[in-house]
Design an enzyme around this catalytic site. Structure first.
Site, PDB file in Angstrom:
ATOM      1  N   TYR A 163       6.361  22.556  -1.113  1.00 26.06           N
ATOM      2  CA  TYR A 163       7.310  22.560   0.000  1.00 26.06           C
ATOM      3  C   TYR A 163       6.618  22.849   1.318  1.00 26.06           C
ATOM      4  CZ  TYR A 163       7.294  27.687   0.432  1.00 26.06           C
ATOM      5  OH  TYR A 163       6.928  28.982   0.649  1.00 26.06           O
ATOM      6  N   LYS A 204       1.039  25.479  -1.513  1.00 25.17           N
ATOM      7  CA  LYS A 204       2.394  25.892  -1.107  1.00 25.17           C
ATOM      8  C   LYS A 204       3.368  25.399  -2.183  1.00 25.17           C
ATOM      9  CE  LYS A 204       5.029  26.545   3.151  1.00 25.17           C
ATOM     10  NZ  LYS A 204       5.159  27.992   3.148  1.00 25.17           N
ATOM     11  N   GLU A 255      -2.162  38.977   1.744  1.00 27.76           N
ATOM     12  CA  GLU A 255      -1.269  38.410   2.767  1.00 27.76           C
ATOM     13  C   GLU A 255       0.133  38.959   2.565  1.00 27.76           C
ATOM     14  OE1 GLU A 255      -0.638  34.132   2.310  1.00 27.76           O
ATOM     15  OE2 GLU A 255      -0.643  34.322   0.138  1.00 27.76           O
ATOM     16  N   LEU A 290      -2.341  31.650   1.385  1.00 29.66           N
ATOM     17  CA  LEU A 290      -1.979  30.367   1.980  1.00 29.66           C
ATOM     18  C   LEU A 290      -2.599  30.326   3.378  1.00 29.66           C
ATOM     19  CD1 LEU A 290      -0.119  27.801   1.591  1.00 29.66           C
ATOM     20  CD2 LEU A 290       1.452  28.977   3.133  1.00 29.66           C
TER      21      LEU A 290
HETATM   22  C1  LIG Z   1       2.616  33.259   1.164  1.00 28.84           C
HETATM   23  C2  LIG Z   1       2.618  32.789   2.580  1.00 28.84           C
HETATM   24  N1  LIG Z   1       1.565  33.057   3.362  1.00 28.84           N
HETATM   25  C3  LIG Z   1       1.524  32.670   4.640  1.00 28.84           C
HETATM   26  C4  LIG Z   1       2.593  31.985   5.225  1.00 28.84           C
HETATM   27  C5  LIG Z   1       2.525  31.569   6.662  1.00 28.84           C
HETATM   28  O1  LIG Z   1       2.332  30.184   6.772  1.00 28.84           O
HETATM   29  P1  LIG Z   1       2.823  29.359   8.026  1.00 28.84           P
HETATM   30  O2  LIG Z   1       2.212  30.001   9.227  1.00 28.84           O
HETATM   31  O3  LIG Z   1       2.299  27.995   7.785  1.00 28.84           O
HETATM   32  O4  LIG Z   1       4.310  29.449   8.043  1.00 28.84           O
HETATM   33  C6  LIG Z   1       3.701  31.666   4.445  1.00 28.84           C
HETATM   34  C7  LIG Z   1       4.823  30.931   5.019  1.00 28.84           C
HETATM   35  O5  LIG Z   1       5.856  30.749   4.432  1.00 28.84           O
HETATM   36  C8  LIG Z   1       3.723  32.073   3.085  1.00 28.84           C
HETATM   37  O6  LIG Z   1       4.762  31.792   2.284  1.00 28.84           O
END
Ligand SMILES: Cc1ncc(COP(=O)(O)O)c(C=O)c1O
Length: 280
Positions: A32, A146, A178, A202
């Site tokens: 997603y 993701k 994270e 991520l």
């Molecule tokens: C586990 C995780 N880490 C980091 C992020 C941050 O990613 P982004 O800046 O692309 O929203 C998300 C965003 O949903 C996430 O689910």
């Protein structure tokens, strides 16, 4: 009537039916993205679509649309739903097949759904800062994908919510990984530190924008592993995500970060991020 994208077509939400043997429903076998929309414009759209295709490749899912076609439909959806400031949520599953763990033996078409939702910028939280809760990271070893499998993230977020905190700050042993849906940054002696983008996190699009802003504005940064202790003793802490942008963390568990107010580097990055949005 709310419109959504279903398998590449824009249709009414009430007309959508997903099979009970869809592999996303049964196994979380899919991927997603969440894309921010500011004043009807998709923010960092190319980066999100590229990451979607990368996630797809990592789970051997072949997306039957080209990237331009994909983005064009999403932009049309935003216009039709008259979305001002909010998000697009989109997901692709491997498709529907009689339940078996291994991939289907014959070719199936992925199920693709996208919808829009209004969501304001969390301005007052960004001004004041929020609390974080340290939670052991129990997730799998491919957090770079993701994936729809979010049980570990959900359980961490729930623990944080029950403790009255905005976000769970996850750690594997002593090392911070994270947030449950965000990346984590600390500032020490004027230098921004965030974990390198390996299989354990991520690689957030917001994270990448922030590092680019540092590069272009003479803010020093390092991509380096840091510990719970480093976090608690940091000059500043913040998290980043598509929906939370640059969100100051002013307290972790019962421990205030410095004087418990957002610090100057965090403020500067919030300001630069705002300018970046306005540029688009
Ligand atoms: C586990 C995780 N880490 C980091 C992020 C941050 O990613 P982004 O800046 O692309 O929203 C998300 C965003 O949903 C996430 O689910």
């Amino acid at each position: 009537m709310e419109k959504i994208v279903f398998n590449g077509e824009i249709i009414e939400r009430s007309k959508v039916k997903v099979d009970i043997e869809d592999r996303g429903y049964q196994f979380g076998d899919g991927i997603y993205e969440v894309i921010r929309v500011y004043n009807g414009q998709l923010f960092t759209k190319k980066e999100h679509i590229n990451r979607l295709y990368e996630s797809a490749e990592k789970i051997s899912l072949s997306i039957p649309y080209d990237k331009n076609e994909f983005l064009q439909t999403l932009e049309e959806l935003v216009a039709i739903n008259e979305l001002g400031t909010g998000i697009i949520y989109l997901q692709l599953t491997r498709g529907t097949f009689q339940r078996q763990h291994g991939f289907p033996s014959s070719e199936i078409t992925p199920t693709y759904v996208a919808y829009t939702r209004e969501m304001p910028i969390p301005q007052s939280l960004m001004d004041e800062g929020v609390k974080g809760l340290l939670v052991e990271d129990i997730r799998w070893l491919r957090c770079d994908i993701k994936s729809l499998n979010l049980l570990g993230n959900i359980m961490a977020k729930q623990k944080a919510a029950e403790a009255g905190c905005y976000e769970a700050i996850q750690h594997r042993g002593k090392e911070i990984t994270e947030g449950s849906s965000s990346n984590v940054f600390i500032v020490k002696d004027q230098c921004l530190i965030t974990r390198p983008a390996t299989n354990l996190i991520l690689n957030g699009i917001t994270r990448q924008v922030i590092l680019r802003l540092c590069e272009n504005n003479g803010i020093s940064y390092r991509e380096e592993v840091f510990t719970i202790n480093d976090l608690l003793e940091a000059d500043e802490v913040f998290i980043s995500s598509t929906t939370s942008e640059v969100m100051p963390i002013v307290q972790v568990n019962d421990h205030a970060i410095q004087s418990g107010i957002p610090g100057p580097v965090t403020r500067k990055l919030q300001q630069l991020f705002k300018q970046e949005i306005e540029k688009k």
